[in-house]
Scaffold this motif. Sequence first.
Motif, PDB file in Angstrom:
ATOM      1  N   ALA A  24      18.699   5.718   4.221  1.00  0.00           N
ATOM      2  CA  ALA A  24      19.717   6.656   4.699  1.00  0.00           C
ATOM      3  C   ALA A  24      19.848   6.550   6.211  1.00  0.00           C
ATOM      4  CB  ALA A  24      19.341   8.092   4.306  1.00  0.00           C
ATOM      5  N   GLY A  25      20.953   7.080   6.722  1.00  0.00           N
ATOM      6  CA  GLY A  25      21.179   7.112   8.164  1.00  0.00           C
ATOM      7  C   GLY A  25      21.586   5.756   8.710  1.00  0.00           C
ATOM      8  N   ASP A  26      21.236   5.501   9.969  1.00  0.00           N
ATOM      9  CA  ASP A  26      21.582   4.235  10.610  1.00  0.00           C
ATOM     10  C   ASP A  26      21.006   3.047   9.849  1.00  0.00           C
ATOM     11  OD1 ASP A  26      22.678   5.889  12.471  1.00  0.00           O
ATOM     12  OD2 ASP A  26      21.461   5.228  14.158  1.00  0.00           O
ATOM     13  N   MET A  27      19.879   3.245   9.198  1.00  0.00           N
ATOM     14  CA  MET A  27      19.249   2.183   8.414  1.00  0.00           C
ATOM     15  C   MET A  27      20.198   1.656   7.335  1.00  0.00           C
ATOM     16  SD  MET A  27      16.207   0.598   7.898  1.00  0.00           S
ATOM     17  CE  MET A  27      14.875   1.634   8.489  1.00  0.00           C
ATOM     18  N   ARG A  28      21.027   2.533   6.786  1.00  0.00           N
ATOM     19  CA  ARG A  28      21.920   2.164   5.681  1.00  0.00           C
ATOM     20  C   ARG A  28      23.361   1.939   6.124  1.00  0.00           C
ATOM     21  NH1 ARG A  28      25.567   3.939   1.779  1.00  0.00           N
ATOM     22  NH2 ARG A  28      26.071   5.708   3.118  1.00  0.00           N
ATOM     23  N   ARG A  29      23.889   2.841   7.006  1.00  0.00           N
ATOM     24  CA  ARG A  29      25.309   2.768   7.335  1.00  0.00           C
ATOM     25  C   ARG A  29      25.580   2.141   8.692  1.00  0.00           C
ATOM     26  NH1 ARG A  29      28.716   7.147   7.064  1.00  0.00           N
ATOM     27  NH2 ARG A  29      29.815   6.594   8.961  1.00  0.00           N
ATOM     28  N   GLY A  30      24.524   1.869   9.469  1.00  0.00           N
ATOM     29  CA  GLY A  30      24.722   1.357  10.817  1.00  0.00           C
ATOM     30  C   GLY A  30      24.768   2.501  11.814  1.00  0.00           C
ATOM     31  N   GLN A  31      24.779   2.156  13.093  1.00  0.00           N
ATOM     32  CA  GLN A  31      24.728   3.194  14.140  1.00  0.00           C
ATOM     33  C   GLN A  31      25.879   4.174  13.974  1.00  0.00           C
ATOM     34  OE1 GLN A  31      25.145   1.386  18.004  1.00  0.00           O
ATOM     35  NE2 GLN A  31      27.318   1.020  17.734  1.00  0.00           N
ATOM     36  N   SER A  32      25.551   5.453  14.126  1.00  0.00           N
ATOM     37  CA  SER A  32      26.575   6.469  13.931  1.00  0.00           C
ATOM     38  C   SER A  32      26.158   7.744  14.641  1.00  0.00           C
ATOM     39  CB  SER A  32      26.775   6.720  12.429  1.00  0.00           C
ATOM     40  OG  SER A  32      27.929   7.511  12.203  1.00  0.00           O
ATOM     41  N   ALA A  77       0.836  -1.206   0.000  1.00  0.00           N
ATOM     42  CA  ALA A  77       0.000   0.000   0.000  1.00  0.00           C
ATOM     43  C   ALA A  77       0.869   1.253   0.000  1.00  0.00           C
ATOM     44  CB  ALA A  77      -0.927  -0.013   1.208  1.00  0.00           C
ATOM     45  N   LEU A  78       1.971   1.201   0.718  1.00  0.00           N
ATOM     46  CA  LEU A  78       2.892   2.336   0.778  1.00  0.00           C
ATOM     47  C   LEU A  78       3.466   2.631  -0.614  1.00  0.00           C
ATOM     48  CD1 LEU A  78       4.204   4.130   3.086  1.00  0.00           C
ATOM     49  CD2 LEU A  78       6.173   2.604   2.876  1.00  0.00           C
ATOM     50  N   LEU A  79       3.883   1.589  -1.308  1.00  0.00           N
ATOM     51  CA  LEU A  79       4.453   1.763  -2.645  1.00  0.00           C
ATOM     52  C   LEU A  79       3.410   2.244  -3.642  1.00  0.00           C
ATOM     53  CD1 LEU A  79       6.714  -1.436  -2.752  1.00  0.00           C
ATOM     54  CD2 LEU A  79       7.483   0.937  -2.553  1.00  0.00           C
ATOM     55  N   ASP A  80       2.158   1.854  -3.426  1.00  0.00           N
ATOM     56  CA  ASP A  80       1.086   2.295  -4.327  1.00  0.00           C
ATOM     57  C   ASP A  80       0.741   3.766  -4.104  1.00  0.00           C
ATOM     58  OD1 ASP A  80       0.889  -0.218  -5.458  1.00  0.00           O
ATOM     59  OD2 ASP A  80      -0.768  -0.858  -4.165  1.00  0.00           O
ATOM     60  N   GLN A  81       0.801   4.215  -2.861  1.00  0.00           N
ATOM     61  CA  GLN A  81       0.359   5.573  -2.536  1.00  0.00           C
ATOM     62  C   GLN A  81       1.416   6.636  -2.800  1.00  0.00           C
ATOM     63  OE1 GLN A  81      -1.242   5.841   1.488  1.00  0.00           O
ATOM     64  NE2 GLN A  81      -2.112   3.775   1.314  1.00  0.00           N
ATOM     65  N   PHE A  82       2.694   6.234  -2.792  1.00  0.00           N
ATOM     66  CA  PHE A  82       3.772   7.220  -2.880  1.00  0.00           C
ATOM     67  C   PHE A  82       4.680   6.930  -4.077  1.00  0.00           C
ATOM     68  CE2 PHE A  82       2.403   7.311   1.512  1.00  0.00           C
ATOM     69  CZ  PHE A  82       2.380   8.677   1.796  1.00  0.00           C
ATOM     70  N   ASP A  83       5.242   8.012  -4.612  1.00  0.00           N
ATOM     71  CA  ASP A  83       6.172   7.891  -5.739  1.00  0.00           C
ATOM     72  C   ASP A  83       7.542   7.405  -5.287  1.00  0.00           C
ATOM     73  OD1 ASP A  83       4.542   9.114  -8.015  1.00  0.00           O
ATOM     74  OD2 ASP A  83       4.457  10.712  -6.501  1.00  0.00           O
ATOM     75  N   LEU A  84       7.845   7.616  -4.003  1.00  0.00           N
ATOM     76  CA  LEU A  84       9.154   7.198  -3.492  1.00  0.00           C
ATOM     77  C   LEU A  84       9.048   6.986  -1.987  1.00  0.00           C
ATOM     78  CD1 LEU A  84      12.606   8.388  -4.564  1.00  0.00           C
ATOM     79  CD2 LEU A  84      12.073   8.574  -2.135  1.00  0.00           C
ATOM     80  N   VAL A  85       9.759   5.986  -1.493  1.00  0.00           N
ATOM     81  CA  VAL A  85       9.797   5.676  -0.066  1.00  0.00           C
ATOM     82  C   VAL A  85      11.234   5.832   0.424  1.00  0.00           C
ATOM     83  CG1 VAL A  85       9.464   3.907   1.700  1.00  0.00           C
ATOM     84  CG2 VAL A  85       7.835   4.099  -0.207  1.00  0.00           C
ATOM     85  N   MET A  86      11.423   6.663   1.444  1.00  0.00           N
ATOM     86  CA  MET A  86      12.738   6.893   2.024  1.00  0.00           C
ATOM     87  C   MET A  86      12.793   6.235   3.404  1.00  0.00           C
ATOM     88  SD  MET A  86      15.746   8.451   1.673  1.00  0.00           S
ATOM     89  CE  MET A  86      15.495   9.736   0.434  1.00  0.00           C
ATOM     90  N   LEU A  87      13.622   5.212   3.541  1.00  0.00           N
ATOM     91  CA  LEU A  87      13.757   4.490   4.806  1.00  0.00           C
ATOM     92  C   LEU A  87      14.834   5.155   5.668  1.00  0.00           C
ATOM     93  CD1 LEU A  87      13.793   0.849   3.356  1.00  0.00           C
ATOM     94  CD2 LEU A  87      11.829   2.065   4.337  1.00  0.00           C
ATOM     95  N   THR A  88      14.427   5.726   6.788  1.00  0.00           N
ATOM     96  CA  THR A  88      15.386   6.421   7.657  1.00  0.00           C
ATOM     97  C   THR A  88      15.219   6.017   9.118  1.00  0.00           C
ATOM     98  OG1 THR A  88      13.895   8.317   7.880  1.00  0.00           O
ATOM     99  CG2 THR A  88      15.541   8.417   6.119  1.00  0.00           C
ATOM    100  N   GLY A  89      14.724   4.797   9.340  1.00  0.00           N
ATOM    101  CA  GLY A  89      14.598   4.312  10.716  1.00  0.00           C
ATOM    102  C   GLY A  89      15.966   4.092  11.344  1.00  0.00           C
ATOM    103  N   GLY A  90      15.976   3.912  12.628  1.00  0.00           N
ATOM    104  CA  GLY A  90      17.239   3.769  13.338  1.00  0.00           C
ATOM    105  C   GLY A  90      17.740   2.340  13.376  1.00  0.00           C
ATOM    106  N   SER A  91      18.950   2.186  13.890  1.00  0.00           N
ATOM    107  CA  SER A  91      19.519   0.868  14.158  1.00  0.00           C
ATOM    108  C   SER A  91      19.018   0.468  15.543  1.00  0.00           C
ATOM    109  CB  SER A  91      21.047   0.934  14.118  1.00  0.00           C
ATOM    110  OG  SER A  91      21.629  -0.323  14.291  1.00  0.00           O
ATOM    111  N   THR A  92      17.891  -0.221  15.574  1.00  0.00           N
ATOM    112  CA  THR A  92      17.138  -0.369  16.827  1.00  0.00           C
ATOM    113  C   THR A  92      17.318  -1.713  17.536  1.00  0.00           C
ATOM    114  OG1 THR A  92      15.215  -1.093  15.550  1.00  0.00           O
ATOM    115  CG2 THR A  92      15.342   1.243  16.091  1.00  0.00           C
ATOM    116  N   VAL A  93      18.008  -2.653  16.923  1.00  0.00           N
ATOM    117  CA  VAL A  93      18.200  -3.961  17.562  1.00  0.00           C
ATOM    118  C   VAL A  93      19.454  -3.895  18.425  1.00  0.00           C
ATOM    119  CG1 VAL A  93      18.566  -6.433  17.193  1.00  0.00           C
ATOM    120  CG2 VAL A  93      17.085  -5.140  15.637  1.00  0.00           C
ATOM    121  N   PRO A  94      19.306  -3.916  19.752  1.00  0.00           N
ATOM    122  CA  PRO A  94      20.480  -3.753  20.624  1.00  0.00           C
ATOM    123  C   PRO A  94      21.353  -4.996  20.651  1.00  0.00           C
ATOM    124  CG  PRO A  94      18.528  -4.175  21.946  1.00  0.00           C
ATOM    125  CD  PRO A  94      18.056  -4.062  20.517  1.00  0.00           C
ATOM    126  N   ARG A  95      22.643  -4.777  20.881  1.00  0.00           N
ATOM    127  CA  ARG A  95      23.561  -5.902  21.065  1.00  0.00           C
ATOM    128  C   ARG A  95      23.323  -6.492  22.455  1.00  0.00           C
ATOM    129  NH1 ARG A  95      27.640  -3.663  19.328  1.00  0.00           N
ATOM    130  NH2 ARG A  95      27.933  -4.735  17.361  1.00  0.00           N
TER     131      ARG A  95
END
Length: 496
Positions: A451-459, A224-242
């Motif tokens: 982008a962000g932690d989602m792509r490069r890891g925690q920083s 549904a997200l892909l249908d409603q929007f022309d582009l999706v930008m994932l910028t969530g955090g690195s949320t799984v703790p060690r």
Amino acid sequence: MGKPTGFLEFTRELPKKRDPQERIHDYKEIEVPFSEQDSQRQAARCMDCGTPFCHSGCPLGNIIPEFNDAVYEQNWAYAYEILSSTNNFPEFTGRICPAPCEASCVLGINKPPVAIEFIEKSIAEVAFAQGYVTPKPPKERTGKQIAVIGSGPAGLAAAAQLNKAGHTVTVFERADQIGGLLRYGIPDFKLEKWTIDRRLAVMEAEGITFKTGVNVGVDIKANALLDQFDLVMLTGGSTVPRDLPIPGRNLKGIYPAMEFLSQQNKRNASLPVEVDHQGAKYGDGELLATNKNVVVIGGGDTGSDCVGTSNRHGAASVTQIELMPMPPKDRAENTPWPNWPMMLRTSTSHEEGCDRHWSINTKEFIGDENGNLKAMRIVDLTWKNENGRMQMVELPGSERDIPCELALLAAGFLHPQHNGLLDDLGVEYDERGNVKATNYQSTVNPKVFAAGDMRRGQSLVVWAISEGREAARAADCYLMGETMLEAKAVSMIAVE
């Protein structure tokens, strides 16, 4: 260059901090206000180097000598114009950035470096006070709809840049407030949350839509997200703790650091503390350090934040242990100028009271008859270089138990949460479990960027802002049918 001899005449000075025994009783920022004249003197120390290495030290490429000169001339409007051209949120970085730019300052070779981080904060605060920060909505809209998933610094930076380009941006956040790590990860004594709300008001006036309490992947499915929007930008955090999977890990009283910190930020905001399945094990459900022996496992910034928060709770004792050896007190030889130096750093939270130890390994959590944590078994380590790799070796006879009723795991994060949206989108993961992307564009769907932690890891927050800006540029090129090289050429022509 405002004052050619400034670096010879003035020493590095930072705002004084409130007395530790006073500030541990509240969650207000700890710095005492600095005057504009004090900021002017600090800016005068900038040498306007022929090759300003501070540019390369800053992930955003901030134009530092130029805004320092403007501050020296007391031209605050121009200083903010320069600073905001590369940094969307100087009021955040001016408070919580570790300032890699200062580590690269040429003056820092043989003198204390220019107080760049403090000058950034000064520029931002004067700009807001004088009304230089005003909403600037785009004159035209492209008709493109963009969904930004996650409202941390990367998401906010991407949203701001994409909105400036004329796209219609909606930011989705699964928490009840916008800000991500800024809101619920960083304590108020480092970043009061009115600073976030102030910036969000400007962004909303510019036309950005924010939606909270929306768990994308659950409340809105990936298709549904892909249908409603022309582009999706994932910028969530690195949320799984060690985690620390050792004997006794299932005892009550052992929690990820971020769970502990986010709960306190909610209390400060007079918001209800939502307890998840882990927190619910802990008596009344809330994680409090009051009258407890607290051990923080991990020596980084998150661990330091746990120390400061535990002291404000009124902990009986606060101990911080780190697996790695104690860093040198001065810049290490293997990290010479202008590299980020490997050296001992003592935070304001440590100054408030903390027993710090290095080269310590946790062997076991020890509980009482009711399943509550009461102690930790630790052992001293030595580190040996074997075939170019550091190997830890336990010191015989050093094993011992220390009292502990609350253990906070602050050993970092592994990767973003895979279950849900990411798996439903079918994105690929790199060897560390982050979203795999080429030029910020996912490898499986051209409409999905990361982008962000989602792509490069925690920083760092400053890296997150940089990632958000660069990803927004790549996304704009994709939406408008340009290559990055063409976009750069157009921007250069526009400047000329």
